[in-house]
Each structure stands twice: as C-alpha cells, then as structure tokens.
Design a protein around this motif. Structure first.
Motif, PDB file in Angstrom:
ATOM      1  N   ARG A  99       0.753  -1.157   0.089  1.00 19.69           N
ATOM      2  CA  ARG A  99      -0.112  -0.044   0.033  1.00 19.69           C
ATOM      3  C   ARG A  99       0.693   1.326  -0.118  1.00 19.69           C
ATOM      4  N   THR A 100       2.080   1.219   0.479  1.00 15.83           N
ATOM      5  CA  THR A 100       2.873   2.433   0.585  1.00 15.83           C
ATOM      6  C   THR A 100       4.289   1.937   0.890  1.00 15.83           C
ATOM      7  N   MET A 101       5.144   3.145   0.830  1.00 15.15           N
ATOM      8  CA  MET A 101       6.438   2.967   1.467  1.00 15.15           C
ATOM      9  C   MET A 101       6.754   4.094   2.572  1.00 15.15           C
ATOM     10  N   VAL A 102       7.616   3.617   3.441  1.00 14.29           N
ATOM     11  CA  VAL A 102       7.798   4.791   4.569  1.00 14.29           C
ATOM     12  C   VAL A 102       9.402   4.270   4.870  1.00 14.29           C
ATOM     13  N   TRP A 103       9.832   5.699   5.221  1.00 17.02           N
ATOM     14  CA  TRP A 103      11.467   5.438   5.283  1.00 17.02           C
ATOM     15  C   TRP A 103      11.637   6.720   6.655  1.00 17.02           C
ATOM     16  N   ARG A 104      12.842   6.378   6.993  1.00 14.23           N
ATOM     17  CA  ARG A 104      13.222   7.328   8.266  1.00 14.23           C
ATOM     18  C   ARG A 104      14.890   7.299   8.223  1.00 14.23           C
ATOM     19  N   GLY A 105      15.412   8.552   8.325  1.00  9.78           N
ATOM     20  CA  GLY A 105      16.949   8.538   8.601  1.00  9.78           C
ATOM     21  C   GLY A 105      17.605   8.067   7.466  1.00  9.78           C
ATOM     22  N   LEU A 106      17.420   7.933   6.227  1.00 13.87           N
ATOM     23  CA  LEU A 106      18.056   7.697   5.178  1.00 13.87           C
ATOM     24  C   LEU A 106      18.855   8.686   4.604  1.00 13.87           C
ATOM     25  N   PRO A 107      20.054   8.096   3.846  1.00 13.90           N
ATOM     26  CA  PRO A 107      21.085   9.118   3.262  1.00 13.90           C
ATOM     27  C   PRO A 107      20.291  10.048   2.270  1.00 13.90           C
ATOM     28  N   ALA A 108      20.710  11.167   2.043  1.00  9.91           N
ATOM     29  CA  ALA A 108      19.969  12.251   1.435  1.00  9.91           C
ATOM     30  C   ALA A 108      19.959  11.931  -0.170  1.00  9.91           C
ATOM     31  N   ARG A 109      20.929  11.164  -0.754  1.00 13.48           N
ATOM     32  CA  ARG A 109      20.828  10.891  -1.859  1.00 13.48           C
ATOM     33  C   ARG A 109      19.845   9.725  -2.265  1.00 13.48           C
ATOM     34  N   MET A 110      19.468   8.790  -1.424  1.00 10.33           N
ATOM     35  CA  MET A 110      18.599   7.672  -1.317  1.00 10.33           C
ATOM     36  C   MET A 110      17.268   8.196  -1.228  1.00 10.33           C
ATOM     37  N   VAL A 111      17.116   9.473  -0.544  1.00 14.65           N
ATOM     38  CA  VAL A 111      15.949   9.969  -0.545  1.00 14.65           C
ATOM     39  C   VAL A 111      15.367  10.772  -1.593  1.00 14.65           C
ATOM     40  N   GLN A 112      16.436  11.523  -2.226  1.00 13.23           N
ATOM     41  CA  GLN A 112      16.248  11.843  -3.558  1.00 13.23           C
ATOM     42  C   GLN A 112      15.762  10.815  -4.668  1.00 13.23           C
ATOM     43  N   LEU A 113      16.435   9.982  -4.751  1.00 11.68           N
ATOM     44  CA  LEU A 113      16.064   8.975  -5.599  1.00 11.68           C
ATOM     45  C   LEU A 113      14.639   7.986  -5.434  1.00 11.68           C
ATOM     46  N   LEU A 114      14.273   8.107  -4.253  1.00 12.73           N
ATOM     47  CA  LEU A 114      13.101   7.603  -3.916  1.00 12.73           C
ATOM     48  C   LEU A 114      11.830   8.489  -4.415  1.00 12.73           C
ATOM     49  N   LYS A 115      12.097   9.644  -4.289  1.00 10.62           N
ATOM     50  CA  LYS A 115      11.111  10.707  -4.535  1.00 10.62           C
ATOM     51  C   LYS A 115      11.101  10.974  -6.148  1.00 10.62           C
ATOM     52  N   THR A 116      12.300  11.042  -6.798  1.00 11.76           N
ATOM     53  CA  THR A 116      12.181  11.218  -8.342  1.00 11.76           C
ATOM     54  C   THR A 116      12.162  10.058  -9.098  1.00 11.76           C
ATOM     55  N   ARG A 117      12.438   8.896  -8.698  1.00  8.45           N
ATOM     56  CA  ARG A 117      12.307   7.486  -9.528  1.00  8.45           C
ATOM     57  C   ARG A 117      11.082   7.173  -9.221  1.00  8.45           C
ATOM     58  N   ASN A 118       9.990   7.705  -8.793  1.00  8.88           N
ATOM     59  CA  ASN A 118       8.612   7.051  -8.198  1.00  8.88           C
ATOM     60  C   ASN A 118       7.810   6.491  -9.304  1.00  8.88           C
ATOM     61  N   GLN A 119       8.051   6.418 -10.652  1.00  7.82           N
ATOM     62  CA  GLN A 119       7.568   5.924 -11.817  1.00  7.82           C
ATOM     63  C   GLN A 119       7.997   4.561 -11.650  1.00  7.82           C
ATOM     64  N   TYR A 120       8.930   3.869 -11.323  1.00 14.85           N
ATOM     65  CA  TYR A 120       9.331   2.588 -10.921  1.00 14.85           C
ATOM     66  C   TYR A 120       8.983   2.145  -9.396  1.00 14.85           C
ATOM     67  N   SER A 121       8.980   0.929  -9.347  1.00 11.11           N
ATOM     68  CA  SER A 121       8.989   0.171  -7.946  1.00 11.11           C
ATOM     69  C   SER A 121      10.378  -0.192  -7.578  1.00 11.11           C
ATOM     70  N   VAL A 122      10.273  -0.515  -6.287  1.00 10.62           N
ATOM     71  CA  VAL A 122      11.422  -0.838  -5.784  1.00 10.62           C
ATOM     72  C   VAL A 122      11.482  -2.252  -5.579  1.00 10.62           C
ATOM     73  N   ALA A 123      12.653  -2.877  -6.043  1.00  8.41           N
ATOM     74  CA  ALA A 123      12.706  -4.269  -6.079  1.00  8.41           C
ATOM     75  C   ALA A 123      13.785  -4.792  -5.204  1.00  8.41           C
ATOM     76  N   SER A 124      14.599  -3.976  -4.495  1.00  6.78           N
ATOM     77  CA  SER A 124      15.350  -4.456  -3.425  1.00  6.78           C
ATOM     78  C   SER A 124      16.199  -3.261  -2.833  1.00  6.78           C
ATOM     79  N   VAL A 125      16.241  -3.174  -1.401  1.00  3.04           N
ATOM     80  CA  VAL A 125      16.778  -2.369  -0.506  1.00  3.04           C
ATOM     81  C   VAL A 125      17.878  -3.080   0.372  1.00  3.04           C
TER      82      VAL A 125
END
Length: 298
Positions: A99-125
């Motif tokens: 239903r959703t994806m949540v995060w906390r305390g992630l590196p800034a670059r990782m947060v940027q990717l999660l926000k800008t590449r939201n047209q694709y789904s995460v497959a591994s973290v």
C-alpha cells in the motif's frame, strides 16, 4: 535470500526451502522463528521479507501477514503486505509494502532517488553503516553509496552485474545475481552455510594421512580447539568446514587436523564440502595401512 545482522548472524529464507538461521540472533527474533518454523506439525507461510538489528526486526510472510518488534513504530494496516525492508543504524529504515512505502533517517541521495524515480517500483533495498545503501528498481537500474565494503563497491561498479538482491551489515555483505550465483563477505559460519554439501558425523569420515601436527599452520592447538568445541566455547559452524573425497566407497578428509579435533569433541554434525578426489589423493589413501581409521599426532 539471506538477511545479515549484527554479530555475524544471518537468516536464510530461500523461497523454496524452509528458513534457517545462525546462532546468536536477537532473542525476540529467534523466539519468533523457532516457534513458527521449528514446531513439529505446524505449517506456516514462508518468509517474503525480513530485516533486523540488535533492537528491532520486521518480517513479512507470503500470505500477507507479518510482524515487527523492538523500537519500530509502524502502522501495519497502512503498509499492507510487506514486500521489502531494510533496517539500518540509529533507527533508520525503509519499508516497502503493497500500500505504501515509508522511511526514516536515510542518506540524502537515497531519499532523492525515492522521490524522483517514483515511476518505478523498488525491487530490493539494503542499508549499512556509515551511510551505506543499495537501491534496486524494477527496471533493473540500481544505485548505491556511502561506506560500502570496497569489494562490494567493486562488484556493483562492474557492469553489467545483473544484481537482484543485496544485504549488508557493517562490512559483511551478501549479493545475489540474476543467474543465481552469489557473492559474499562474512564470518566462517556464513561461508560454511553457503558452501557446505551436507553434514556428516566424524565416525563416517576417515583420515587421508598417517600423521598430523599438533598445531594449525595459522597457530593454535588442535587439542585446544577440541576442548573449546566440547565445552561450547566455540561451535562447529564457526570452524572452517572440512573437505572430503570418496575413494573406493570410503569418505576421507583433506583437513585432518580439524577432523581429529571434531572426533575428540565427538561432533556428529560436521559441515563438509564434497570434492572430486585428485589422483594424488587416491594414491595416498590407498597406501594407508589402516585406510585412515586412525592418525598419529606429532
């Protein structure tokens, strides 16, 4: 898949096998896994995703259920079925649900990717120490950064590596590729788990030489190792597994000092790696008068 945790611990939850785990897991996670998967007569849904630290864990099952514990504060109903999760240092996390994806305390670059590449789904973290992270998307693109193990960074730098899964904890890591091959850096117990062919009793294995030194080449007494095993100051999974070959229907060890230590400690479940015997090994064991039933300690 293998989830790595603190202290060199791990949980292996391959899709088509029953999960198994190392000694030393955090108590709450160990109790959960042991009660769910080592309970005779009880059949439970397999693990879909798992992550843990010293003070928190989250686990999702293939039937959509799941559980978390420790210092995590989540709303499971909002997340839905757990698909992927990573827990990092200082309470950081990323949790991907149906239903959703949540995060906390992630590196800034990782947060940027999660926000800008939201047209694709995460497959591994994966999250590691010193800002280390790995992020794979369903289009095959992956990103990483921070304080990664130098060998892991080299593997990820070499295209096309076709990485499908990464787990990390400190400098330990585990990588799985699209062709099913694996790469890892971790303690002896992890290597034993991943590379052993089967388990054998010391009574099933014969020696391949007439004598052994009383000390190991890297130092340490063979007899002291036996005492440590017998008194549970160390465990068989933390000793490098022995290599065995079959000659004329009999199993012979290529690592005679460790076999002697296991025999003294009467270890009945020894992880072994089965190899094809070389011509020199065949000739050597056939010359043994007792065919390797005993050995002299120099």
């Amino acid at each position: 898949m293998i989830a790595l945790g603190p202290g060199g611990t791990f949980v292996n939850y391959e899709k088509k096998k029953s999960p198994c785990w190392s000694r030393g897991l955090p108590t709450n996670l160990w109790n959960l896994l042991n009660g769910r998967y080592n309970n005779c007569g009880q059949k439970n849904s397999r693990i879909q995703a798992l992550a843990y630290t010293d003070d928190a864990f989250i686990i999702g099952y293939e039937d959509g259920g799941g559980k978390y514990g420790g210092n995590l504060n989540l709303d499971w109903d909002d997340i839905g079925a757990l698909e992927y999760a990573a827990l990092g240092p200082q309470g950081s996390y990323i949790i991907v649900g149906s239903r959703t994806m949540v995060w906390r305390g992630l590196p800034a670059r990782m947060v940027q990717l999660l926000k800008t590449r939201n047209q694709y789904s995460v497959a591994s973290v994966a999250l590691g120490s010193n800002g280390g992270y790995f992020l794979l998307y369903t289009d095959g693109a992956y990103y990483y950064g921070g304080g990664l193990n130098s060998n892991l960074r080299k593997t990820l730098d070499d295209p096309p590596s076709n990485v499908t899964y990464v787990s990390m904890c400190g400098q330990n890591y585990f990588v799985e590729f699209a062709d099913g091959s694996q790469e890892w850096c971790g303690p002896t117990r992890l290597t034993n788990h991943l590379k052993h062919s089967c388990y054998m009793s010391h009574k099933e294995i014969r020696y391949s030489n007439t004598s052994i030194s009383s000390t190991f080449s890297e130092g340490g007494s063979v007899r002291e190792l036996a005492k440590d095993l017998e008194n549970e100051r160390c465990y068989v999974e933390d000793v490098p597994m022995i290599r065995v070959v079959k000659v004329d229907g009999l199993w012979h060890s290529l690592d005679n000092r460790r076999l002697w230590a296991f025999s003294l400690a009467e270890i009945t479940d020894i992880p072994v790696q089965i190899l094809s015997p070389s011509r020199s090994a065949i000739q050597r064991v056939r010359k043994l008068k007792n065919r390797g039933t005993n050995i002299h300690v120099r």
